[in-house]
Scaffold this active site. Structure first.
Site, PDB file in Angstrom:
ATOM      1  N   ASP A 112     -28.194   9.285  16.596  1.00 25.88           N
ATOM      2  CA  ASP A 112     -28.270  10.030  17.863  1.00 25.88           C
ATOM      3  C   ASP A 112     -29.192   9.339  18.854  1.00 25.88           C
ATOM      4  O   ASP A 112     -29.083   9.542  20.065  1.00 25.88           O
ATOM      5  CB  ASP A 112     -28.745  11.451  17.610  1.00 25.88           C
ATOM      6  CG  ASP A 112     -27.662  12.228  16.892  1.00 25.88           C
ATOM      7  OD1 ASP A 112     -27.596  12.140  15.650  1.00 25.88           O
ATOM      8  OD2 ASP A 112     -26.837  12.855  17.576  1.00 25.88           O
TER       9      ASP A 112
ATOM     10  N   ARG B 284     -28.576  19.828  24.739  1.00 25.72           N
ATOM     11  CA  ARG B 284     -29.061  19.299  23.449  1.00 25.72           C
ATOM     12  C   ARG B 284     -30.020  18.140  23.738  1.00 25.72           C
ATOM     13  O   ARG B 284     -29.661  17.200  24.452  1.00 25.72           O
ATOM     14  CB  ARG B 284     -27.891  18.832  22.575  1.00 25.72           C
ATOM     15  CG  ARG B 284     -26.929  19.972  22.200  1.00 25.72           C
ATOM     16  CD  ARG B 284     -26.016  19.592  21.057  1.00 25.72           C
ATOM     17  NE  ARG B 284     -26.697  19.579  19.772  1.00 25.72           N
ATOM     18  CZ  ARG B 284     -26.153  19.096  18.659  1.00 25.72           C
ATOM     19  NH1 ARG B 284     -24.941  18.567  18.679  1.00 25.72           N
ATOM     20  NH2 ARG B 284     -26.818  19.124  17.523  1.00 25.72           N
TER      21      ARG B 284
ATOM     22  N   ARG C 253     -19.384  17.806  19.346  1.00 33.19           N
ATOM     23  CA  ARG C 253     -20.712  17.368  18.878  1.00 33.19           C
ATOM     24  C   ARG C 253     -20.587  15.909  18.477  1.00 33.19           C
ATOM     25  O   ARG C 253     -19.501  15.337  18.467  1.00 33.19           O
ATOM     26  CB  ARG C 253     -21.278  18.269  17.783  1.00 33.19           C
ATOM     27  CG  ARG C 253     -20.331  18.924  16.844  1.00 33.19           C
ATOM     28  CD  ARG C 253     -19.577  17.993  15.961  1.00 33.19           C
ATOM     29  NE  ARG C 253     -20.443  17.084  15.247  1.00 33.19           N
ATOM     30  CZ  ARG C 253     -20.043  15.942  14.714  1.00 33.19           C
ATOM     31  NH1 ARG C 253     -18.772  15.561  14.816  1.00 33.19           N
ATOM     32  NH2 ARG C 253     -20.861  15.134  14.069  1.00 33.19           N
ATOM     33  N   GLY C 254     -21.739  15.310  18.102  1.00 30.76           N
ATOM     34  CA  GLY C 254     -21.753  13.866  17.830  1.00 30.76           C
ATOM     35  C   GLY C 254     -22.187  13.169  19.118  1.00 30.76           C
ATOM     36  O   GLY C 254     -21.678  13.479  20.204  1.00 30.76           O
ATOM     37  N   ALA C 255     -23.145  12.221  18.974  1.00 31.09           N
ATOM     38  CA  ALA C 255     -23.791  11.647  20.161  1.00 31.09           C
ATOM     39  C   ALA C 255     -22.807  11.047  21.185  1.00 31.09           C
ATOM     40  O   ALA C 255     -22.840  11.415  22.369  1.00 31.09           O
ATOM     41  CB  ALA C 255     -24.826  10.618  19.711  1.00 31.09           C
TER      42      ALA C 255
ATOM     43  N   GLN D 242     -21.042  19.422   8.719  1.00 32.37           N
ATOM     44  CA  GLN D 242     -20.222  18.423   9.401  1.00 32.37           C
ATOM     45  C   GLN D 242     -19.543  17.495   8.400  1.00 32.37           C
ATOM     46  O   GLN D 242     -18.477  16.936   8.685  1.00 32.37           O
ATOM     47  CB  GLN D 242     -21.078  17.588  10.369  1.00 32.37           C
ATOM     48  CG  GLN D 242     -21.556  18.321  11.601  1.00 32.37           C
ATOM     49  CD  GLN D 242     -22.924  18.934  11.406  1.00 32.37           C
ATOM     50  OE1 GLN D 242     -23.328  19.263  10.291  1.00 32.37           O
ATOM     51  NE2 GLN D 242     -23.650  19.131  12.489  1.00 32.37           N
TER      52      GLN D 242
ATOM     53  N   ASN E 289     -31.157  10.701  13.367  1.00 30.42           N
ATOM     54  CA  ASN E 289     -29.799  11.103  12.994  1.00 30.42           C
ATOM     55  C   ASN E 289     -29.871  12.461  12.294  1.00 30.42           C
ATOM     56  O   ASN E 289     -30.952  13.030  12.107  1.00 30.42           O
ATOM     57  CB  ASN E 289     -29.160  10.033  12.090  1.00 30.42           C
ATOM     58  CG  ASN E 289     -27.675  10.270  11.903  1.00 30.42           C
ATOM     59  OD1 ASN E 289     -26.952  10.488  12.872  1.00 30.42           O
ATOM     60  ND2 ASN E 289     -27.198  10.254  10.673  1.00 30.42           N
ATOM     61  N   LYS E 290     -28.725  12.963  11.913  1.00 28.22           N
ATOM     62  CA  LYS E 290     -28.611  14.290  11.312  1.00 28.22           C
ATOM     63  C   LYS E 290     -29.645  14.541  10.209  1.00 28.22           C
ATOM     64  O   LYS E 290     -29.915  13.659   9.391  1.00 28.22           O
ATOM     65  CB  LYS E 290     -27.183  14.435  10.751  1.00 28.22           C
ATOM     66  CG  LYS E 290     -26.849  15.734  10.053  1.00 28.22           C
ATOM     67  CD  LYS E 290     -27.167  16.975  10.868  1.00 28.22           C
ATOM     68  CE  LYS E 290     -26.540  16.949  12.238  1.00 28.22           C
ATOM     69  NZ  LYS E 290     -27.147  17.951  13.155  1.00 28.22           N
TER      70      LYS E 290
HETATM   71  O1  MRU Z   1     -25.481  18.021  15.371  1.00 30.97           O
HETATM   72  P1  MRU Z   1     -24.391  16.994  15.489  1.00 30.97           P
HETATM   73  O2  MRU Z   1     -23.174  17.342  14.694  1.00 30.97           O
HETATM   74  O3  MRU Z   1     -24.065  16.655  16.927  1.00 30.97           O
HETATM   75  O4  MRU Z   1     -25.031  15.685  14.835  1.00 30.97           O
HETATM   76  C1  MRU Z   1     -24.265  14.511  14.807  1.00 30.97           C
HETATM   77  C2  MRU Z   1     -24.928  13.394  14.112  1.00 30.97           C
HETATM   78  O5  MRU Z   1     -26.057  13.466  13.686  1.00 30.97           O
HETATM   79  C3  MRU Z   1     -24.160  12.113  14.027  1.00 30.97           C
HETATM   80  O6  MRU Z   1     -24.451  11.420  12.839  1.00 30.97           O
HETATM   81  C4  MRU Z   1     -24.535  11.233  15.233  1.00 30.97           C
HETATM   82  O7  MRU Z   1     -24.368  11.933  16.424  1.00 30.97           O
HETATM   83  C5  MRU Z   1     -23.751   9.981  15.292  1.00 30.97           C
HETATM   84  S1  MRU Z   1     -22.103  10.296  15.768  1.00 30.97           S
HETATM   85  C6  MRU Z   1     -21.252   8.868  16.008  1.00 30.97           C
END
Ligand code: MRU
Length: 351
Positions: free
Chosen positions: A241, A95, A52-54, A200, A251-252
């Site tokens: 994201d 996603r 996970r993470g963009a 996370q 973002n999250k």
């Molecule tokens: O749902 P996730 O864990 O994929 O969400 C991740 C985030 O929101 C991060 O802050 C974002 O992807 C930036 S990662 C460098």
């Protein structure tokens, strides 16, 4: 050539024509690596948050297409492109919010389309996907150098979710800036929020900062106001994201309320993200916010924490408007307010 970083984890890697990833669902209890040979497995891994993470899902999507190019039995360019398109669609649908996934898939499709023949496409797609993974680390390190200028000795930096090595191929975006600040000789400490409901922050951010010897304190999401009001926070930095040309940052979930609280307490609020996270075409009303399953909210460690049969709203992301953001750190410089103008200049300087 693969980039080596000694101070952090490698989240996703191409190894002997397979894709190896850290299974993030098992952290922080077990550091387990999983191996994939089929793009459908990569799609499941993205959907189920194994990765996970963009930026990490952008590169994973590219690796998924690289697996498909090797697995396909197509003997003509047209048939191979059609197999790839089918895989692209499945990967893309996993996603919807992080734009890096679409970016990674599109970059591979362009390489495939410009290939001469089947053999040439197979080679160039695999090479491009590997290049993207290595570039990701280099980009994060450049971003870190720019971002480190914004932080001072003895700063306590709040971060939310995980925008670290585990959200990228390695080094991280927001946590990359934190790493670079520390590497520049400044003494810093970090406050990480738990980041309910998927945790996370506690499972991943605290794990990776501890792994790399960076001082970190974990707080419940509900203690953000307390920490700010007590003067415990010098600056905030988060990842993203998707960032629109207007400077709206996705973002999250929970980022927006932290940004509002930072504004109230006059605490600078920074975002760190590579250019691949910018979506210069969409408007806020075009962006789909992923809604995740209710059980993420109604259970904790497998135990029910809410009655059965209730309604749950579980958005994975929120939007922070530009007026709450003090700067966006990228690999080619920092966009400062007014963000729409400085984002435009940043992209023009790239041409
Ligand atoms: O749902 P996730 O864990 O994929 O969400 C991740 C985030 O929101 C991060 O802050 C974002 O992807 C930036 S990662 C460098």
């Amino acid at each position: 050539m693969e980039s080596k970083i000694h101070s952090s984890l490698r989240t996703v890697e191409w190894k002997d024509n397979t894709v190896v990833m850290i299974d993030q669902t098992k952290l922080p209890n077990d550091l387990v690596y999983v191996k994939f040979t089929d793009y459908r497995e990569i799609a499941d891994a993205i959907r189920n948050l194994v990765v996970r993470g963009a930026p990490a899902i952008g590169v994973s999507g590219a690796f998924g297409l690289a697996l498909e190019v090797l697995q396909s039995n197509a003997t003509t360019k047209e048939d191979l492109l059609s197999d790839l398109e089918q895989a692209r669609k499945v990967l893309h649908e996993t996603r919807p919010t992080a734009v890096n996934l679409a970016w990674g898939l599109e970059r591979i499709m362009q390489v495939a389309k410009s290939g001469k023949d089947v053999l040439n496409i197979k080679e160039s797609v695999v090479e491009e996907a590997k290049r993207m993974a290595d570039e990701d680390i280099q980009v994060n390190m450049r971003m870190g150098k720019y971002g480190a200028q914004l932080f001072s000795d003895n700063d306590t930096i709040m971060t939310h979710c995980n925008a670290g090595a585990l959200a990228t191929v390695g080094y991280g975006t927001a946590l990359g800036v934190i790493r670079a600040t520390k590497e520049s000789g400044k003494k810093i400490t970090v406050i990480a929020t738990e980041t309910r409901p998927v945790m996370q922050g506690s499972r991943l951010t605290v794990f990776e900062l501890k792994h790399d010897g960076i001082d970190v304190s974990l707080i419940p999401d509900t203690a953000v106001g307390y920490a700010m009001a007590r003067g415990l926070v010098s600056k905030v930095i988060v990842g993203a994201d998707r960032i629109l040309h207007t400077g709206h940052v996705y973002n999250k979930i929970g980022t927006y309320q932290i940004a509002i609280m930072a504004k109230e307490h006059k605490i600078p609020f920074y975002v760190a993200a590579p250019l691949s996270t910018f979506d210069l075409k969409s408007r806020p009303e075009d962006v789909i916010i992923e809604q995740r399953k209710a059980s993420e909210v109604t259970t904790l460690a497998g135990k029910k924490t809410a009655p059965d049969g209730i309604n749950v709203i579980n958005p994975a992301f929120d939007m922070t408007p530009p007026e709450l953001i003090s700067g966006i750190i990228t690999e080619i410089g920092i966009a400062k307010p007014p963000l729409e103008e400085s984002i435009k200049k940043l992209f023009e300087s790239k041409l």
